[in-house]
Write a protein that holds these residues in place. Structure first.
Motif, mmCIF file in Angstrom:
data_model
loop_
_atom_site.group_PDB
_atom_site.id
_atom_site.type_symbol
_atom_site.label_atom_id
_atom_site.label_comp_id
_atom_site.label_asym_id
_atom_site.label_seq_id
_atom_site.Cartn_x
_atom_site.Cartn_y
_atom_site.Cartn_z
ATOM 1 N N SER A 133 0.797 -1.200 -0.089
ATOM 2 C CA SER A 133 0.054 -0.143 -0.052
ATOM 3 C C SER A 133 0.762 1.237 0.066
ATOM 4 N N CYS A 150 -3.487 -0.717 -1.524
ATOM 5 C CA CYS A 150 -4.282 0.416 -1.355
ATOM 6 C C CYS A 150 -3.323 1.705 -1.872
ATOM 7 N N GLN A 166 -17.308 5.361 3.310
ATOM 8 C CA GLN A 166 -16.260 4.496 2.925
ATOM 9 C C GLN A 166 -15.022 4.554 3.622
ATOM 10 N N ILE A 183 -10.528 -0.394 4.888
ATOM 11 C CA ILE A 183 -10.386 0.190 3.553
ATOM 12 C C ILE A 183 -10.167 -1.126 2.850
ATOM 13 N N ALA A 184 -10.941 -1.520 1.751
ATOM 14 C CA ALA A 184 -10.657 -2.887 1.049
ATOM 15 C C ALA A 184 -9.296 -3.012 0.133
ATOM 16 N N ASP A 185 -9.022 -4.085 0.002
ATOM 17 C CA ASP A 185 -7.827 -4.337 -0.989
ATOM 18 C C ASP A 185 -7.877 -3.744 -2.203
ATOM 19 N N THR A 187 -8.063 -0.279 -3.067
ATOM 20 C CA THR A 187 -8.674 0.918 -3.130
ATOM 21 C C THR A 187 -7.741 2.093 -3.525
ATOM 22 N N LEU A 189 -7.369 6.167 -3.876
ATOM 23 C CA LEU A 189 -7.918 7.476 -3.973
ATOM 24 C C LEU A 189 -7.072 8.629 -4.139
#
Length: 189
Positions: A133, A150, A166, A183-185, A187, A189
């Motif tokens: 991430s 993420c 969210q 926070i899902a795998d 994701t 932003l």
């Protein structure tokens, strides 16, 4: 108070003080503690500042690249990059994570390796920041669960947004992942 007849006095304070009344000022004041030299020094031999006893193990840092950062007790991180950040109590940072200009508040508890494995096997997300991430300019609140791969960088430069459903919101361009959020795998932003 003076109008009520009480004696009022003042004291001129010429030392470190920051107004942390907004997300931005709170974020900036905390990250400034990791800068060299910091505007406020925790490590003054004549006036030391002590943390409360937590009876936690020391941080476990394996093959990480770190600079201008503060890492708290009980952290477990390996093969990651951490720059200009604060990593709080009991934080778990996965391999390949890249964290910059971020405050990770930490966790109230540890998850056992068995619990983490069960969560991953069932498609869940363990407490901490998942492998691979990328986190930039964020505040990650306590017990947050950020999945693998993420990308939380606010690449569109959004200044204000309410996305609590969210698991986060944005204030002054700073992404804040909510306490206990998942926070899902994958994701972005």
């Amino acid at each position: 108070a003076a109008e009520s007849g009480y004696k009022v006095q003042c004291y001129l304070f010429n030392d470190y003080w920051e107004d942390i009344g907004t997300i931005k000022s709170f974020f900036e004041a905390n990250l400034a503690l990791a800068q060299q030299p910091p505007r406020f020094e925790f490590y003054d031999a004549e006036n030391p500042i002590y943390t409360s006893p937590r009876f936690l193990p020391p941080a476990k840092i394996t093959q990480c690249k770190m600079s201008q950062s503060i890492v708290s007790h009980g952290v477990d991180m390996s093969d990651c990059i951490v720059e200009n950040s604060i990593i709080g109590l009991r934080s778990r940072i996965g391999k390949g994570a890249d964290i910059r200009d971020t405050m990770v508040i930490g966790a109230d508890y540890y998850e056992s390796e068995e619990d983490r494995a069960q969560l991953l096997a069932s498609g869940g997300v363990p407490v901490g920041i998942g492998e691979g991430s990328t986190i930039r300019n964020c505040i990650v609140d306590k017990n947050a669960r950020i999945g693998k791969n993420c990308v939380l960088v606010n690449k569109e430069g959004i200044e204000e947004a309410n996305m609590e459903d969210q698991g986060f919101y944005i204030r002054s361009g700073i992404v804040t992942v909510l306490r206990n959020a998942v926070i899902a795998d994958g994701t972005v932003l």
